[in-house]
Motif scaffolding. Structure first.
Motif, PDB file in Angstrom:
ATOM      1  N   PRO A  14      48.769  42.353  44.600  1.00  0.00           N
ATOM      2  CA  PRO A  14      49.231  42.547  43.221  1.00  0.00           C
ATOM      3  C   PRO A  14      48.132  43.121  42.339  1.00  0.00           C
ATOM      4  O   PRO A  14      46.963  42.835  42.514  1.00  0.00           O
ATOM      5  CB  PRO A  14      49.613  41.124  42.785  1.00  0.00           C
ATOM      6  N   GLY A  15      48.524  43.945  41.352  1.00  0.00           N
ATOM      7  CA  GLY A  15      47.547  44.619  40.516  1.00  0.00           C
ATOM      8  C   GLY A  15      47.349  43.990  39.167  1.00  0.00           C
ATOM      9  O   GLY A  15      46.947  44.679  38.246  1.00  0.00           O
ATOM     10  N   ARG A  16      47.626  42.697  39.029  1.00  0.00           N
ATOM     11  CA  ARG A  16      47.478  42.095  37.709  1.00  0.00           C
ATOM     12  C   ARG A  16      46.060  41.630  37.442  1.00  0.00           C
ATOM     13  O   ARG A  16      45.783  41.067  36.388  1.00  0.00           O
ATOM     14  CB  ARG A  16      48.452  40.926  37.561  1.00  0.00           C
ATOM     15  N   TYR A  17      45.140  41.836  38.387  1.00  0.00           N
ATOM     16  CA  TYR A  17      43.760  41.432  38.198  1.00  0.00           C
ATOM     17  C   TYR A  17      42.890  42.659  37.961  1.00  0.00           C
ATOM     18  O   TYR A  17      43.311  43.796  38.145  1.00  0.00           O
ATOM     19  CB  TYR A  17      43.258  40.654  39.406  1.00  0.00           C
ATOM     20  N   GLY A  18      41.642  42.383  37.569  1.00  0.00           N
ATOM     21  CA  GLY A  18      40.701  43.446  37.275  1.00  0.00           C
ATOM     22  C   GLY A  18      39.746  43.694  38.422  1.00  0.00           C
ATOM     23  O   GLY A  18      40.178  43.816  39.563  1.00  0.00           O
ATOM     24  N   PRO A  19      38.435  43.792  38.134  1.00  0.00           N
ATOM     25  CA  PRO A  19      37.466  44.103  39.186  1.00  0.00           C
ATOM     26  C   PRO A  19      37.603  43.146  40.374  1.00  0.00           C
ATOM     27  O   PRO A  19      37.700  41.933  40.205  1.00  0.00           O
ATOM     28  CB  PRO A  19      36.116  43.917  38.474  1.00  0.00           C
ATOM     29  N   SER A  20      37.613  43.717  41.568  1.00  0.00           N
ATOM     30  CA  SER A  20      37.836  42.938  42.782  1.00  0.00           C
ATOM     31  C   SER A  20      36.739  43.221  43.797  1.00  0.00           C
ATOM     32  O   SER A  20      36.197  44.328  43.854  1.00  0.00           O
ATOM     33  CB  SER A  20      39.202  43.268  43.395  1.00  0.00           C
ATOM     34  N   MET A  21      36.448  42.205  44.586  1.00  0.00           N
ATOM     35  CA  MET A  21      35.425  42.307  45.617  1.00  0.00           C
ATOM     36  C   MET A  21      36.003  41.724  46.908  1.00  0.00           C
ATOM     37  O   MET A  21      36.532  40.610  46.920  1.00  0.00           O
ATOM     38  CB  MET A  21      34.172  41.542  45.175  1.00  0.00           C
ATOM     39  N   MET A  22      35.923  42.477  47.996  1.00  0.00           N
ATOM     40  CA  MET A  22      36.438  42.039  49.285  1.00  0.00           C
ATOM     41  C   MET A  22      35.302  42.149  50.302  1.00  0.00           C
ATOM     42  O   MET A  22      34.739  43.223  50.501  1.00  0.00           O
ATOM     43  CB  MET A  22      37.634  42.890  49.714  1.00  0.00           C
ATOM     44  N   VAL A  23      34.957  41.018  50.925  1.00  0.00           N
ATOM     45  CA  VAL A  23      33.874  40.999  51.912  1.00  0.00           C
ATOM     46  C   VAL A  23      34.414  40.400  53.209  1.00  0.00           C
ATOM     47  O   VAL A  23      35.217  39.467  53.192  1.00  0.00           O
ATOM     48  CB  VAL A  23      32.664  40.188  51.410  1.00  0.00           C
ATOM     49  N   PRO A  24      33.993  40.935  54.361  1.00  0.00           N
ATOM     50  CA  PRO A  24      34.492  40.415  55.636  1.00  0.00           C
ATOM     51  C   PRO A  24      33.910  39.052  55.962  1.00  0.00           C
ATOM     52  O   PRO A  24      32.750  38.764  55.648  1.00  0.00           O
ATOM     53  CB  PRO A  24      34.048  41.472  56.647  1.00  0.00           C
ATOM     54  N   LEU A  25      34.727  38.207  56.570  1.00  0.00           N
ATOM     55  CA  LEU A  25      34.272  36.935  57.127  1.00  0.00           C
ATOM     56  C   LEU A  25      33.822  37.219  58.551  1.00  0.00           C
ATOM     57  O   LEU A  25      34.613  37.172  59.500  1.00  0.00           O
ATOM     58  CB  LEU A  25      35.395  35.899  57.087  1.00  0.00           C
TER      59      LEU A  25
ATOM     60  N   LEU B 255      37.384  37.709  52.777  1.00  0.00           N
ATOM     61  CA  LEU B 255      37.323  36.897  51.566  1.00  0.00           C
ATOM     62  C   LEU B 255      37.403  37.835  50.367  1.00  0.00           C
ATOM     63  O   LEU B 255      36.584  38.749  50.235  1.00  0.00           O
ATOM     64  CB  LEU B 255      36.023  36.097  51.522  1.00  0.00           C
ATOM     65  N   ALA B 256      38.397  37.629  49.516  1.00  0.00           N
ATOM     66  CA  ALA B 256      38.597  38.494  48.343  1.00  0.00           C
ATOM     67  C   ALA B 256      38.525  37.653  47.079  1.00  0.00           C
ATOM     68  O   ALA B 256      39.071  36.541  47.025  1.00  0.00           O
ATOM     69  CB  ALA B 256      39.953  39.202  48.428  1.00  0.00           C
ATOM     70  N   THR B 257      37.840  38.182  46.084  1.00  0.00           N
ATOM     71  CA  THR B 257      37.808  37.562  44.757  1.00  0.00           C
ATOM     72  C   THR B 257      38.119  38.634  43.724  1.00  0.00           C
ATOM     73  O   THR B 257      37.748  39.798  43.897  1.00  0.00           O
ATOM     74  CB  THR B 257      36.441  36.928  44.454  1.00  0.00           C
ATOM     75  N   ALA B 258      38.793  38.237  42.659  1.00  0.00           N
ATOM     76  CA  ALA B 258      39.155  39.186  41.601  1.00  0.00           C
ATOM     77  C   ALA B 258      39.017  38.501  40.250  1.00  0.00           C
ATOM     78  O   ALA B 258      39.355  37.326  40.094  1.00  0.00           O
ATOM     79  CB  ALA B 258      40.585  39.698  41.799  1.00  0.00           C
ATOM     80  N   ARG B 259      38.533  39.249  39.290  1.00  0.00           N
ATOM     81  CA  ARG B 259      38.397  38.746  37.935  1.00  0.00           C
ATOM     82  C   ARG B 259      39.559  39.231  37.078  1.00  0.00           C
ATOM     83  O   ARG B 259      40.359  40.059  37.498  1.00  0.00           O
ATOM     84  CB  ARG B 259      37.070  39.220  37.335  1.00  0.00           C
ATOM     85  N   GLU B 260      39.629  38.700  35.870  1.00  0.00           N
ATOM     86  CA  GLU B 260      40.685  39.119  34.955  1.00  0.00           C
ATOM     87  C   GLU B 260      40.481  40.586  34.569  1.00  0.00           C
ATOM     88  O   GLU B 260      39.381  41.135  34.675  1.00  0.00           O
ATOM     89  CB  GLU B 260      40.656  38.260  33.683  1.00  0.00           C
ATOM     90  N   ARG B 261      41.559  41.200  34.133  1.00  0.00           N
ATOM     91  CA  ARG B 261      41.453  42.580  33.667  1.00  0.00           C
ATOM     92  C   ARG B 261      40.505  42.632  32.459  1.00  0.00           C
ATOM     93  O   ARG B 261      40.455  41.712  31.656  1.00  0.00           O
ATOM     94  CB  ARG B 261      42.834  43.123  33.288  1.00  0.00           C
TER      95      ARG B 261
END
Length: 578
Positions: A303-314, A324-330
């Motif tokens: 979903p695209g309701r979040y802002g900057p996102s970071m995805m790193v492999p486990l 592992l993915a983390t996303a901040r607010e827009r």
């Protein structure tokens, strides 16, 4: 991490900087005590923003400026952070003036040197307070300006801009020297603050990694992804943390754990294999995304309701367990290079913890299987052999007894012992079953049906196997036999009201024409088959048997005087010549 080089003593810095001030005006010399006092108070702030606020106020008061601003660049020069300013701290400037300050500070950054401009003829009078911000396209305030770079070592981390002296005059060389000395101390203070902030940030991530490892190893691999997602969200100051694992039966990545205030649409979401991000992640490469709604790397999987996102492999060694993915607010700040590095280290440690938890679970399961195998061997070697020996003693006593009543009772006891031996053998087989992920043979499928029937029946039907069931019964015949068993047990539950059911699967049986056969017998002590009742279930059994060249019959049951029903379903086995 290498120890940070010791910072120069602020008083030594001040002394060195003021050597160049000798011979200047008495006005400058008179202001030195205020400069020293200002330098002494700079480094006492609890965080970088507080220190910057103190610097901008001190500089403005020291040279009599009406307005002042500090523009701070991103600490790691991160390209992902863009070319703008990370923070702007102002004094005497309204929110409407911030854009103009940012433009001046960005311009001053390009030279990296101190500069001063004189007031133009259109400047406001010294007695007037600074006017409100002008709209775009209108003349800008025209007072004097002084810009000085702020350095941490050789790096310019920001610019200090002073505007419009209170006396209406220009900024002098004395003003510039004072502010440069103050800027030198400010660089040292902000450098200390940054080092302390980076140290605290690393400590948080390290403590988080330790906490995740402990939680995963104590709670098992099943809870591991949820623990990792929650802790990553907390450490990254993100709105959501997600753990994605390879999709079963597909090439995409599926969200198996979500830590967020609003989970709708996230748990179970799939990042499709067509997304260009998937092969990069599975190859062990991190992915940083400014806008998940617009970035082509994601496709339609997240979903695209979040802002900057970071995805790193486990990743653990060469093995990529998931992502592992983390996303901040827009509109939130993007992830810096330092945060990406810490997140990658955290993900690597979390992957190791998940692998260890999986190995721990396998060891525990292996220990259970070994214990079950030991119990099965003991049952076979001790209990069954003793039952056989007891049966042989009873048969010998039966032959030596002349009393018909005694012989009848002994014969009945021998039959009960035989039935007990068959039940023990069934229990041994259940203990020796392979793990659930291994497709079971016919024995396992029959046992599963009988166990499932125990729930609605309220008791466990007895089950007996005769002959090598798994070796002799082909798959098609086995499928029909399991279906016939399911139909018979269902009839017993819905119609018979039975209290006792016996199931026998016999591969030593013979058809009427002498061919080898497998025979399924389901007998109960229920109400029996009514003379005028529906017999659709029995008809189904007959059709299944006839389709294989066999037959299905029913007769008296297990109750007194034959009360109940016995269903005998049989089908031919492959002959030895076929």
């Amino acid at each position: 991490m290498a120890a940070a080089a010791p910072s120069p003593d602020p008083l030594d810095v001040a002394a060195e900087a003021t050597r160049g001030l000798r011979g200047l005006s008495t006005e400058l010399t008179a202001r030195l005590p205020r400069l020293l006092e200002a330098m002494r108070s700079l480094g006492t702030g609890p965080d970088a923003h507080t220190v910057l606020d103190r610097i901008v106020r001190t500089a403005a008061e020291l040279v009599g400026a009406r307005r002042a601003a500090i523009g701070v660049h991103h600490s790691d020069g991160d390209a992902a952070a863009g070319q703008g300013l990370a923070d702007v701290v102002t004094y005497g400037v309204t929110e409407a003036d911030r854009e103009r300050c940012a433009e001046l500070l960005a311009d001053a950054r390009r030279t990296g040197k101190s500069s001063a401009t004189k007031p133009s003829a259109t400047k406001p009078s010294a007695a007037e307070p600074p006017g409100p911000s002008q709209p775009r396209g209108s003349p800008q305030p025209s007072g004097s300006y002084l810009t000085v770079p702020l350095r941490v070592g050789e790096e310019i981390f920001g610019m200090l801009c002073l505007a419009e002296k209170r006396d209406g005059g220009p900024f002098t060389d004395s003003d510039r020297h004072l502010v440069e000395v103050l800027a030198t101390e400010a660089g040292i203070a902000i450098g200390h603050t940054r080092v302390q902030g980076a140290t605290r940030q690393r400590e948080r991530w390290i403590e988080g990694s330790v906490a995740v490892t402990q939680a995963v190893l104590s709670g098992g691999a099943g809870d591991g992804p949820a623990v990792v997602a929650e802790k990553a969200r907390e450490l990254a100051d993100a709105a959501v943390g997600i753990v994605l694992l390879p999709e079963d039966g597909g090439d995409g990545l599926k969200a198996v754990a979500v830590a967020a205030d609003e989970r709708s649409g996230l748990l179970g979401a799939v990042l499709p294999a067509r997304s260009p991000a998937v092969p990069r992640l599975l190859a062990g490469q991190p992915v940083l995304i400014e806008d998940p709604a617009a970035d082509p790397l994601l496709g339609t999987g997240v979903p695209g309701r979040y802002g900057p996102s970071m995805m790193v492999p486990l990743s653990s060694g060469d093995r990529v367990l998931g992502v592992l993915a983390t996303a901040r607010e827009r509109d939130a700040d993007p992830f810096t290079a330092t945060e990406r590095t810490l997140a990658a280290q955290f993900a690597a440690q979390a992957a190791v913890a998940l692998v260890l938890a999986e190995a721990q679970r396998d060891r525990e399961r292996l220990a259970v299987l070994e214990e079950r195998d030991r119990i099965a061997r003991d049952l076979h070697d001790l209990v069954v052999q003793r039952l056989f020996a007891t049966g042989m003693l009873l048969e010998s006593a039966e032959r030596q007894s002349d009393a018909p009543e005694v012989r009848e009772r002994i014969e009945r006891a021998v039959e009960e012992l035989g039935a007990t031996v068959q039940e023990v053998r069934t229990a041994i087989f259940a203990l020796q079953q392979t793990p659930p992920e291994t497709p079971p043979g016919l024995r396992g499928r029959v046992l599963r049906e009988v166990r499932a029937a125990a729930v609605p029946l309220g008791f466990q039907p007895s089950l007996t196997f005769l002959g090598p069931v798994d070796d002799l019964v082909v798959s098609v015949t086995g499928a029909h036999l399991v279906a016939a068993l399911r139909e018979s047990l269902s009839n017993a539950f819905r119609h018979a009201r039975a209290e006792r059911i016996e199931v026998v699967v016999d591969t030593t049986a013979r058809l009427a024409d002498g061919r080898p056969a497998v025979r399924l017998t389901v007998a109960d002590d229920g109400v029996g088959v009514p003379a005028d009742g529906r017999r659709s279930g029995l008809a189904n059994l007959e059709r299944r048997a006839e389709a294989l060249g066999g037959s299905s019959t029913f007769g008296p049951g297990l109750g007194e005087d034959g009360r109940g029903t016995t269903v005998a379903w049989e089908a031919p086995l492959p002959s030895e010549d076929s």
